[in-house]
Design a protein around this motif. Structure first.
Motif, PDB file in Angstrom:
ATOM      1  N   CYS A   1       0.846  -1.199   0.000  1.00  0.00           N
ATOM      2  CA  CYS A   1       0.000   0.000   0.000  1.00  0.00           C
ATOM      3  C   CYS A   1       0.882   1.250   0.000  1.00  0.00           C
ATOM      4  CB  CYS A   1      -0.902   0.015   1.236  1.00  0.00           C
ATOM      5  SG  CYS A   1      -1.957   1.475   1.347  1.00  0.00           S
ATOM      6  N   PRO A   2       0.692   2.182  -0.954  1.00  0.00           N
ATOM      7  CA  PRO A   2       1.543   3.373  -0.999  1.00  0.00           C
ATOM      8  C   PRO A   2       1.575   4.159   0.309  1.00  0.00           C
ATOM      9  CG  PRO A   2       0.381   3.163  -3.064  1.00  0.00           C
ATOM     10  CD  PRO A   2      -0.165   2.097  -2.164  1.00  0.00           C
ATOM     11  N   MET A   3       0.456   4.232   1.023  1.00  0.00           N
ATOM     12  CA  MET A   3       0.456   4.958   2.298  1.00  0.00           C
ATOM     13  C   MET A   3       1.029   4.137   3.443  1.00  0.00           C
ATOM     14  SD  MET A   3      -2.844   7.433   2.582  1.00  0.00           S
ATOM     15  CE  MET A   3      -3.040   8.820   1.456  1.00  0.00           C
ATOM     16  N   GLY A   4       1.270   2.856   3.211  1.00  0.00           N
ATOM     17  CA  GLY A   4       1.957   2.028   4.191  1.00  0.00           C
ATOM     18  C   GLY A   4       1.164   1.661   5.416  1.00  0.00           C
ATOM     19  N   ARG A   5      -0.171   1.716   5.312  1.00  0.00           N
ATOM     20  CA  ARG A   5      -1.004   1.376   6.475  1.00  0.00           C
ATOM     21  C   ARG A   5      -2.427   1.090   6.008  1.00  0.00           C
ATOM     22  NH1 ARG A   5      -4.604   5.376   7.592  1.00  0.00           N
ATOM     23  NH2 ARG A   5      -4.156   7.497   6.841  1.00  0.00           N
ATOM     24  N   PRO A   6      -3.230   0.394   6.851  1.00  0.00           N
ATOM     25  CA  PRO A   6      -4.658   0.262   6.561  1.00  0.00           C
ATOM     26  C   PRO A   6      -5.376   1.587   6.827  1.00  0.00           C
ATOM     27  CG  PRO A   6      -3.897  -1.401   8.145  1.00  0.00           C
ATOM     28  CD  PRO A   6      -2.830  -0.366   8.045  1.00  0.00           C
ATOM     29  N   GLY A   7      -6.646   1.649   6.436  1.00  0.00           N
ATOM     30  CA  GLY A   7      -7.448   2.827   6.716  1.00  0.00           C
ATOM     31  C   GLY A   7      -7.922   2.850   8.159  1.00  0.00           C
ATOM     32  N   ASN A   8      -8.227   4.041   8.643  1.00  0.00           N
ATOM     33  CA  ASN A   8      -8.853   4.220   9.949  1.00  0.00           C
ATOM     34  C   ASN A   8     -10.363   4.304   9.764  1.00  0.00           C
ATOM     35  OD1 ASN A   8      -6.369   4.379  11.426  1.00  0.00           O
ATOM     36  ND2 ASN A   8      -6.118   6.457  10.617  1.00  0.00           N
ATOM     37  N   PRO A   9     -11.161   3.874  10.746  1.00  0.00           N
ATOM     38  CA  PRO A   9     -12.616   3.798  10.562  1.00  0.00           C
ATOM     39  C   PRO A   9     -13.258   5.080  10.058  1.00  0.00           C
ATOM     40  CG  PRO A   9     -11.981   2.699  12.590  1.00  0.00           C
ATOM     41  CD  PRO A   9     -10.740   3.345  12.062  1.00  0.00           C
ATOM     42  N   ASP A  10     -12.807   6.231  10.531  1.00  0.00           N
ATOM     43  CA  ASP A  10     -13.462   7.484  10.142  1.00  0.00           C
ATOM     44  C   ASP A  10     -13.008   8.011   8.785  1.00  0.00           C
ATOM     45  OD1 ASP A  10     -10.921   8.292  10.816  1.00  0.00           O
ATOM     46  OD2 ASP A  10     -11.544   9.841  12.240  1.00  0.00           O
TER      47      ASP A  10
ATOM     48  N   TYR B   1     -12.342   5.209  -4.749  1.00  0.00           N
ATOM     49  CA  TYR B   1     -11.517   4.253  -4.015  1.00  0.00           C
ATOM     50  C   TYR B   1     -10.796   4.960  -2.877  1.00  0.00           C
ATOM     51  CZ  TYR B   1     -12.752   1.140  -7.724  1.00  0.00           C
ATOM     52  OH  TYR B   1     -13.507   0.369  -8.593  1.00  0.00           O
ATOM     53  N   VAL B   2     -11.166   4.576  -1.674  1.00  0.00           N
ATOM     54  CA  VAL B   2     -10.551   5.136  -0.463  1.00  0.00           C
ATOM     55  C   VAL B   2      -9.607   4.037   0.031  1.00  0.00           C
ATOM     56  CG1 VAL B   2     -11.002   6.171   1.785  1.00  0.00           C
ATOM     57  CG2 VAL B   2     -12.714   6.355  -0.040  1.00  0.00           C
ATOM     58  N   ASP B   3      -8.366   4.094  -0.490  1.00  0.00           N
ATOM     59  CA  ASP B   3      -7.520   2.907  -0.416  1.00  0.00           C
ATOM     60  C   ASP B   3      -6.046   3.170  -0.159  1.00  0.00           C
ATOM     61  OD1 ASP B   3      -6.759   4.036  -2.809  1.00  0.00           O
ATOM     62  OD2 ASP B   3      -7.267   2.314  -4.052  1.00  0.00           O
ATOM     63  N   GLY B   4      -5.710   4.381   0.263  1.00  0.00           N
ATOM     64  CA  GLY B   4      -4.311   4.672   0.533  1.00  0.00           C
ATOM     65  C   GLY B   4      -3.424   4.584  -0.695  1.00  0.00           C
ATOM     66  N   GLY B   5      -4.021   4.669  -1.886  1.00  0.00           N
ATOM     67  CA  GLY B   5      -3.256   4.598  -3.114  1.00  0.00           C
ATOM     68  C   GLY B   5      -3.141   3.205  -3.717  1.00  0.00           C
ATOM     69  N   TRP B   6      -3.830   2.207  -3.116  1.00  0.00           N
ATOM     70  CA  TRP B   6      -3.689   0.823  -3.564  1.00  0.00           C
ATOM     71  C   TRP B   6      -3.987   0.654  -5.041  1.00  0.00           C
ATOM     72  CZ3 TRP B   6      -2.253  -3.472  -0.596  1.00  0.00           C
ATOM     73  CH2 TRP B   6      -2.439  -4.729  -1.193  1.00  0.00           C
ATOM     74  N   THR B   7      -5.078   1.250  -5.544  1.00  0.00           N
ATOM     75  CA  THR B   7      -5.464   1.062  -6.946  1.00  0.00           C
ATOM     76  C   THR B   7      -4.712   1.999  -7.884  1.00  0.00           C
ATOM     77  OG1 THR B   7      -7.328   2.581  -6.631  1.00  0.00           O
ATOM     78  CG2 THR B   7      -7.774   0.213  -6.406  1.00  0.00           C
ATOM     79  N   ALA B   8      -3.841   2.852  -7.337  1.00  0.00           N
ATOM     80  CA  ALA B   8      -3.081   3.772  -8.176  1.00  0.00           C
ATOM     81  C   ALA B   8      -1.808   3.143  -8.723  1.00  0.00           C
ATOM     82  CB  ALA B   8      -2.726   5.038  -7.389  1.00  0.00           C
ATOM     83  N   VAL B   9      -1.414   1.998  -8.197  1.00  0.00           N
ATOM     84  CA  VAL B   9      -0.148   1.375  -8.604  1.00  0.00           C
ATOM     85  C   VAL B   9      -0.382  -0.043  -9.128  1.00  0.00           C
ATOM     86  CG1 VAL B   9       1.219   2.746  -7.009  1.00  0.00           C
ATOM     87  CG2 VAL B   9       0.295   0.564  -6.245  1.00  0.00           C
TER      88      VAL B   9
END
Length: 254
Positions: free
Chosen positions: A214-223, A246-254
């Motif tokens: 994951c580009p952001m290097g972490r899972p999402g937070n609930p909020d 897609y609220v995914d920390g950049g997952w679908t961007a790469v």
């Protein structure tokens, strides 16, 4: 300047409201002024969410409902219309996941995933669209997933892939044909977020692999899904339909 996210006077319905994401989205909608009908198969788990919404000064209507059952949905929608007099927003959040490849999955498990993740959207939308058409306005928000556009890199999730891919394209189709009636249909595609369904994935090895990819290097937070649901539920998205965010920390961007 007018608050485009204001939902005062609106009535929302959230399915799977007892789960982590469902509870969070329900409270976010109430926080912007909406009354919220809370649908879940487990009625007793809705008490805490009802109390939190009522503490915000909004009305909450907990209803036991199996969203794969047309009769349950018909009864629930009738109760909502009787209590709130309208349905402005439908959040099709209820969902399940199941690990396994097509070679491994039992037919009953495939059906369970498809019924919960796809058939429920069909049934819920079918039940609320007439009321939305009557008022020439409505917002339908479906919960998709990154697994609807990507193969699962870390595990075989073939039934889940199929179901969420269907959600993405169903959202496109509904968005196109319901637009003339003032009804928008959009979807939110999360990556990994903490819920009861994903708790087992929060193990050191899996989480380490996920964070690496994951580009952001972490899972999402609930909020971190709240902004997306409020955007699609409100006037801020009045010219947006058929889309998946897609609220995914950049997952679908790469």
């Amino acid at each position: 300047m007018r608050n485009l996210l204001d939902l005062s006077g609106k009535a929302a319905v959230v399915t799977g409201a007892a789960g982590g994401i469902g509870a969070e989205l329900s409270q976010a909608l109430a926080g912007q002024g909406a009354d919220v009908a809370l649908l879940d198969i487990s009625l007793d788990k809705l008490d805490a969410i009802r109390e939190q919404i009522e503490a915000q000064g909004r009305r909450a209507l907990p209803l036991q409902c199996d969203v794969t059952c047309g009769n349950d949905i018909t009864s629930a929608v009738a109760s909502i219309l009787e209590s709130f007099g309208r349905i402005d927003i439908l959040v099709n959040n209820a969902g399940v996941a199941s690990a396994g490849s097509v070679e491994e999955l039992a037919e009953a498990e495939w059906d369970r995933v498809m019924d919960t993740n796809v058939k429920s959207i069909y049934l819920m939308s079918k039940a609320v669209i007439p009321a939305m058409k009557e008022r020439q306005q409505g917002r339908i928000i479906n919960l998709a997933s990154i697994c609807g556009v990507n193969g699962s890199k870390l595990a075989a999730l073939h039934a889940y892939n199929a179901s969420k891919g269907a959600v993405v394209n169903l959202t496109r189709g509904m968005g196109a044909t319901l637009a003339p009636f003032g009804i928008t249909v959009n979807a939110i595609g999360p990556s990994l977020f903490p819920t009861g369904m994903t708790r087992a994935l929060y193990q050191d090895h899996f989480l380490e692999q996920y964070n690496t990819l994951c580009p952001m290097g972490r899972p999402g937070n609930p909020d971190e899904l709240n902004g997306a649901v409020l955007y699609f539920a409100s006037d801020a998205s009045s010219y947006t339909t058929g889309q998946t965010l897609y609220v995914d920390g950049g997952w679908t961007a790469v």
